[in-house]
Write a protein that holds these residues in place. Structure first.
Motif, PDB file in Angstrom:
ATOM      1  N   VAL A  19       7.126  -5.712   0.528  1.00  0.00           N
ATOM      2  CA  VAL A  19       6.912  -7.013   1.167  1.00  0.00           C
ATOM      3  C   VAL A  19       6.690  -6.868   2.669  1.00  0.00           C
ATOM      4  O   VAL A  19       5.911  -7.611   3.271  1.00  0.00           O
ATOM      5  N   ASP A  20       7.356  -5.897   3.291  1.00  0.00           N
ATOM      6  CA  ASP A  20       7.254  -5.745   4.744  1.00  0.00           C
ATOM      7  C   ASP A  20       5.906  -5.184   5.184  1.00  0.00           C
ATOM      8  O   ASP A  20       5.556  -5.280   6.356  1.00  0.00           O
ATOM      9  N   ALA A  21       5.150  -4.603   4.261  1.00  0.00           N
ATOM     10  CA  ALA A  21       3.862  -3.999   4.620  1.00  0.00           C
ATOM     11  C   ALA A  21       2.678  -4.846   4.157  1.00  0.00           C
ATOM     12  O   ALA A  21       1.557  -4.355   4.089  1.00  0.00           O
ATOM     13  N   GLY A  38      -5.950 -12.132   8.089  1.00  0.00           N
ATOM     14  CA  GLY A  38      -5.790 -10.868   8.787  1.00  0.00           C
ATOM     15  C   GLY A  38      -4.432 -10.655   9.424  1.00  0.00           C
ATOM     16  O   GLY A  38      -4.204  -9.630  10.058  1.00  0.00           O
ATOM     17  N   ARG A  39      -3.503 -11.585   9.275  1.00  0.00           N
ATOM     18  CA  ARG A  39      -2.187 -11.458   9.900  1.00  0.00           C
ATOM     19  C   ARG A  39      -1.201 -10.815   8.940  1.00  0.00           C
ATOM     20  O   ARG A  39      -1.390 -10.823   7.730  1.00  0.00           O
ATOM     21  N   LYS A  40      -0.130 -10.277   9.497  1.00  0.00           N
ATOM     22  CA  LYS A  40       0.961  -9.800   8.646  1.00  0.00           C
ATOM     23  C   LYS A  40       1.569 -10.997   7.931  1.00  0.00           C
ATOM     24  O   LYS A  40       1.572 -12.108   8.461  1.00  0.00           O
ATOM     25  N   ALA A  41       2.081 -10.767   6.736  1.00  0.00           N
ATOM     26  CA  ALA A  41       2.585 -11.872   5.920  1.00  0.00           C
ATOM     27  C   ALA A  41       3.754 -12.581   6.599  1.00  0.00           C
ATOM     28  O   ALA A  41       3.843 -13.813   6.573  1.00  0.00           O
ATOM     29  N   GLN A  82      -1.206  -4.514   0.590  1.00  0.00           N
ATOM     30  CA  GLN A  82      -0.219  -3.619   1.190  1.00  0.00           C
ATOM     31  C   GLN A  82      -0.955  -2.569   2.004  1.00  0.00           C
ATOM     32  O   GLN A  82      -1.857  -1.906   1.504  1.00  0.00           O
ATOM     33  N   VAL A  83      -0.576  -2.445   3.276  1.00  0.00           N
ATOM     34  CA  VAL A  83      -1.209  -1.453   4.145  1.00  0.00           C
ATOM     35  C   VAL A  83      -0.168  -0.410   4.522  1.00  0.00           C
ATOM     36  O   VAL A  83       1.017  -0.711   4.662  1.00  0.00           O
ATOM     37  N   GLU A  84      -0.631   0.809   4.685  1.00  0.00           N
ATOM     38  CA  GLU A  84       0.262   1.887   5.095  1.00  0.00           C
ATOM     39  C   GLU A  84       0.344   1.883   6.613  1.00  0.00           C
ATOM     40  O   GLU A  84      -0.673   1.778   7.296  1.00  0.00           O
ATOM     41  N   GLU A  85       1.546   1.989   7.128  1.00  0.00           N
ATOM     42  CA  GLU A  85       1.733   2.034   8.575  1.00  0.00           C
ATOM     43  C   GLU A  85       1.223   3.366   9.104  1.00  0.00           C
ATOM     44  O   GLU A  85       1.503   4.425   8.536  1.00  0.00           O
TER      45      GLU A  85
END
Length: 127
Positions: free
Chosen positions: A78-80, A38-41, A121-124
């Motif tokens: 990659v950032d998302a 569940g954490r950001k990469a 990938q999740v949308e901010e």
């Protein structure tokens, strides 16, 4: 003539990497896998880099592979990326014997595990 391509089992916004034959018990591997679920990469990579567990090196390698698969094979940002799944499975168990007292022997189990990491990938949320 070749076989037709198999349908992709994951949605288009996900990528996966699997590490097999990891020489650690599934219980110990699951302790490290819980850290990154569940954490950001990027945060998960930082956690694994500073973890004192021996198997964290292999988990980090698998996570980096999942991120690379997302970037190169599926054109994801990659950032998302977020670690959506990190599940642990049992592998083979090597059995060894050690001599004990009075002519007996004791069993030693050397378990293996496998790790599957799925990044999404999740949308901010724009606020």
């Amino acid at each position: 003539m070749s076989k037709p391509k198999r349908e992709r089992s994951l949605p288009d916004n996900e990528a996966k990497a699997v590490a097999r034959m990891l020489r650690v018990s599934p219980q110990k591997l699951n302790l490290v896998a819980q850290l990154i679920r569940g954490r950001k990469a990027s945060a998960a990579l930082a956690d694994l880099a500073f973890s004192r567990k021996r198997i964290a090196v292999d988990v980090k390698k698998c996570l980096e592979s999942a991120i690379a698969n997302a970037e190169n094979n599926h054109d994801l940002d990659v950032d998302a990326l977020v670690v959506s799944e990190a599940h642990v499975g049992k592998g083979i168990v090597m059995k060894r014997f050690t001599p004990r007292g009075r002519g007996r022997s004791g069993r030693i189990f050397k378990p293996f595990a496998q790790l599957t990491i799925v990044v999404r990938q999740v949308e901010e949320a724009s606020a």
